[in-house]
Every structure is written in structure tokens, then in C-alpha cells.
Design a protein around this motif. Structure first.
Motif, PDB file in Angstrom:
ATOM      1  N   HIS A  98       0.858  -1.259   0.115  1.00  0.00           N
ATOM      2  CA  HIS A  98       0.083   0.238   0.136  1.00  0.00           C
ATOM      3  C   HIS A  98       0.810   1.225   0.085  1.00  0.00           C
ATOM      4  O   HIS A  98       0.276   2.245  -0.429  1.00  0.00           O
ATOM      5  N   PRO A 147      -4.272   0.718   4.546  1.00  0.00           N
ATOM      6  CA  PRO A 147      -4.290   1.562   3.367  1.00  0.00           C
ATOM      7  C   PRO A 147      -4.702   3.162   3.770  1.00  0.00           C
ATOM      8  O   PRO A 147      -4.440   4.082   3.466  1.00  0.00           O
ATOM      9  N   SER A 391      -8.265   0.541  -1.267  1.00  0.00           N
ATOM     10  CA  SER A 391      -6.949   0.828  -1.564  1.00  0.00           C
ATOM     11  C   SER A 391      -6.604   2.315  -0.885  1.00  0.00           C
ATOM     12  O   SER A 391      -7.646   3.032  -0.312  1.00  0.00           O
TER      13      SER A 391
END
Length: 441
Positions: A98, A147, A391
Motif C-alpha cells: 500500500h 491503506p 486501496s
């Protein structure tokens, strides 16, 4: 064992194909009617309503909504060392992946004296949800928190349902995962009432503030999904997650035992979980059915798995070629897609629609659930045709910063006026001309 659909030589057009393929039916609209009174009550009566619904749905009434820091510390101290080591590894790999997703600001010079900069700014405060129904999901804590932290979110609150077994606290492994990740604000609340209190905020029983959030992420049941839909606009959401799905595109080279084990691994989540095999080989389909009969009887959650595999949302789809199989899996747009073919990498590179793609015999979905470094909060219900999984970008907002000098504006002023007049919005043009009124004089 699995229901079969034979599409060999006659793969329908995309719209018909999507209607033909097995899929779990989840009626979020129907759940809205049940969720609305909960959301309204939490908005109007705050923590009192939260605790009433918590007692009704979870069978326990915590003393406070916010979990004391001492309980987080205790959960981490008492965590099984093997589980702690596994979580440490999952966190490290997720952070590695990430970290590379974080976008940098970009400035573009459009003209002399005229620039547009795109700044990427994190959401200020986010509520993260970790389910606590049929299973315990510390991995979902990792997948939501990492994330958000990589994006630079400054304030995080984790919600997870309280458990009667643990004195009204979320599961201790969930608390330990939060502590490992440095999340010190955890609320013992689940379902629709969790989304409602995250959106509206409240005052806890001890007088402390439960501040509202700007965004809520994380998977949950249909009632949580309905609450996210209802409150979207007051809060941002990641997606409306449905029952989990796996699709496997396989040819005659696939190992039937691997395929069966992977189908079962998703089926154990929920009786509505979807397990779909798309294959060019009828012999493999037969072998997978035989493996399923044996393995389902031996697995821990036999009844749940058997119900999911025999349900209308699961099945085998026979196709003539791998190309036809790709048409099928792209139409299905699975949350998780495994490619178990002779040339798995090449086939995987041609996939257009999937939440995540798992390549070859040694990349099972279970790896992605825990320790691949990828994120397992993924689009379901065919949403992978147009949406991505969780994400770093989920938690970032792009803001354009426009910086033009007088000369740069003057250069393009006539074109702005022409377009404003074309749209019959003359005041737009006048706003530009006002800056150069002295020119005419």
C-alpha cells in the motif's frame, strides 16, 4: 455436487450472460425498511438508542461504546504469539504494497503563468468496520487500517460488534489487531447502528464525545450495507459489499483437489457465499464434484459450506475454450478470480473484470485474505466491472489548485467568454471581463 450450466459453443451476449450466471440475490432495498428506524433512532437519541439496539441484536449491553485503552492493551498482551507473528507479517506485507499506492502531487504548466496542481489530500476522519458474525476478522482490521494510514488519514475509529462471550467487548483478537496497528479508538458497536453513530456522532455514557466521521469503509451484512446506502451523502462509503464470491477459470491441467479446496474456502464464510467454477474440462468438473463430496464432509463448517455450494449462487459453467471462459468470468466480474490454466500468467493478463486475480496453483484466495500484501476488501455482485477494491486511493481526494497570472488569464479570456456565451451563461464571461475593464478605457 455443483449445479451445472453448459455454455460450450454458445456463450451468450454479455447482458444475457450476466443474467444466466449464478449469483447470490441480496435485497438491500428490502433491508432499508428495517434499517431506517434504527438509523433514525440513533440520530435522534444517540448512545441510548445504540445500546438498545446492541442489546436487541447482539444480546449484550456494553458499559460504554468506546472500548477502554486498558482492554486494547490487555488483548494485545494476551494474544497467542503465533497469531501475533502472523498478524505482524500480514501488516508488514500490506504496508509494503500500500505504500507504493500513495500518489504524489502533480503540477502541470498549461501556459506561461498558468498552472494546475492536483493535490492529493486524505479524508480527515474515517470509520472502519470489522465484522463479527459467523467468524472473527482481525484480517479485516489490517485491510482497512493499513491503506488509511498509508493515505495519511489523521483520525481513525474502528467499529466491531460486542460479544456477550467477552463481556460486551469486540472479540479480543480484533482488539489486539487494532492495538498492533496503533488504533486507539475502538467502538463496541455493530450493524446498522454502527454506521448510524459513525455518521451522526453521539455522547458516550461516560460523557466523552463519539465524534462523527467523514467516511465509512469495510464489509458487513445486508443491514450494514443498507445503512451505508441510506447515509451516503452524510458520509462517504467505499462500496456496498454483498456475499463473498470466488470464480475459478480452469482447464484440464488444474488439480481438482486444489480447485475444490478453494471453492470450499469461500463457501465457509456464509450460506450465501458464491463458489463458481468455469472450466473447459468436463472431466475436471466431475473430479471437482467428487473432491467436494469428500472434503465438505471433513471440513469444520460442513452444513454452512454444503448450503452455499448447493445454492443457486454457486455452480460449474462448462465452456469450449479458455477464450470463452474469459468471456464468462469477465461478465461475472468476481470478487476473487483464480486462474488455474496451463498458461495462467498470460490468461490472467487478459482479464478485464475482477476484484483481484490469483495466478496459478500457488496463489489461492486464502493467501490474499491474509498475507499476500494485497487488499481483501473487494467489489462483489459484479461491481468489479466498474469499481476497485479498497486501496490508499479510497482515502484520498484529488483537489485541483488553479494558479493563473494576469497575463495568462488575459491570453485565454476571449475563449472563456465565447464558451460562456455559447452556454448562455454571460455572467461567466463578464466575471473574466471585469478584470480587464480598464483596457477599454
Amino acid at each position: 455436487m455443483l449445479n451445472r450450466t453448459d455454455l460450450r459453443g454458445r456463450v451468450p451476449r454479455p447482458a444475457e450472460l450476466r443474467a444466466t450466471l449464478p449469483r447470490a440475490e441480496v435485497n438491500v432495498d428490502a433491508a432499508l425498511h428495517q434499517v431506517r428506524p434504527v438509523v433514525d433512532a440513533v440520530r435522534d437519541r444517540g448512545v441510548e438508542a445504540v445500546l438498545e439496539y446492541t442489546e436487541k441484536f447482539d444480546g449484550v449491553r456494553p458499559a460504554t461504546v468506546r472500548v477502554p485503552q486498558a482492554e486494547l492493551d490487555r488483548a494485545l498482551a494476551e494474544l497467542d504469539p503465533a497469531v501475533r507473528a502472523a498478524l505482524d507479517e500480514a501488516i508488514a506485507r500490506a504496508r509494503t504494497v500500500h505504500a507504493d499506492q500513495r500518489r504524489g502531487d502533480v503540477t502541470t504548466q498549461v501556459a506561461d503563468g498558468g498552472t494546475v496542481t492536483e493535490r492529493w489530500v486524505p479524508v480527515s476522519r474515517v470509520g472502519l468496520y470489522a465484522p463479527g458474525g459467523l467468524a472473527v476478522y482481525p484480517s479485516s482490521v489490517v485491510m482497512n487500517v493499513v491503506p488509511a494510514q498509508a493515505a495519511g488519514v489523521g483520525s481513525l475509529v474502528l467499529c466491531s460488534p460486542p460479544q456477550a462471550e467477552f463481556g460486551g467487548l469486540p472479540h479480543p483478537t480484533t482488539l489486539a489487531a487494532a492495538a498492533l496497528l496503533g488504533v486507539d479508538e475502538v467502538w463496541a458497536v455493530g450493524g446498522a447502528q454502527a454506521v448510524a453513530v459513525l455518521a451522526h456522532g453521539a455522547v458516550d455514557t461516560d460523557g466523552s464525545e463519539l465524534a462523527p466521521v467523514d467516511m465509512v469503509t469495510g464489509p458487513g451484512n445486508v443491514y450494514l450495507t443498507a445503512a451505508k446506502r441510506m447515509l451516503r451523502g452524510i458520509i462517504g462509503i467505499d462500496s456496498e459489499a454483498g456475499p463473498t464470491e470466488i470464480a475459478i477459470l480452469a482447464d484440464e491441467t488444474a488439480d481438482a483437489g486444489h480447485v475444490a479446496a478453494d471453492l470450499i474456502s469461500q463457501a465457509e464464510h456464509d450460506t450465501l457465499a458464491a463458489s463458481v467454477l468455469v472450466t473447459t474440462s468436463e472431466q475436471l468438473a466431475d473430479a471437482v464434484d467428487a473432491e467436494l463430496e469428500r472434503r465438505v464432509a471433513e471440513t469444520k463448517h460442513t452444513e454452512r459450506v454444503d448450503t452455499a455450494l448447493r445454492g443457486p449462487q454457486s455452480g460449474t459453467v462448462l465452456v469450449s475454450t479458455v477464450d470463452e471462459g474469459l468471456q464468462v468470468v469477465d461478465a461475472y466480474a468476481a470478487e476473487h478470480l483464480e486462474i488455474q490454466t496451463a498458461d495462467a500468467r498470460d490468461v490472467a493478463a487478459r482479464v478485464r473484470n475482477a476484484g483481484a486475480v490469483f495466478v496459478g496453483p500457488y496463489a489461492p484466495v486464502s493467501l490474499g485474505d491474509y498475507c499476500a500484501g494485497s487488499n481483501h476488501v473487494l467489489p462483489t455482485g459484479g461491481f468489479a466491472r466498474h469499481s476497485s477494491g479498497l486501496s490508499v486511493q479510497t482515502f484520498l481526494r484529488g483537489i485541483h489548485v488553479i494558479d493563473y497570472s494576469e497575463a495568462a488569464l488575459r491570453e485565454v479570456a476571449g475563449k472563456v467568454v465565447a464558451l460562456a456565451d455559447a452556454e448562455d451563461l454571460p455572467a461567466h464571461g463578464e466575471a473574466v471581463q471585469a478584470r480587464f475593464e480598464g483596457d477599454a478605457r
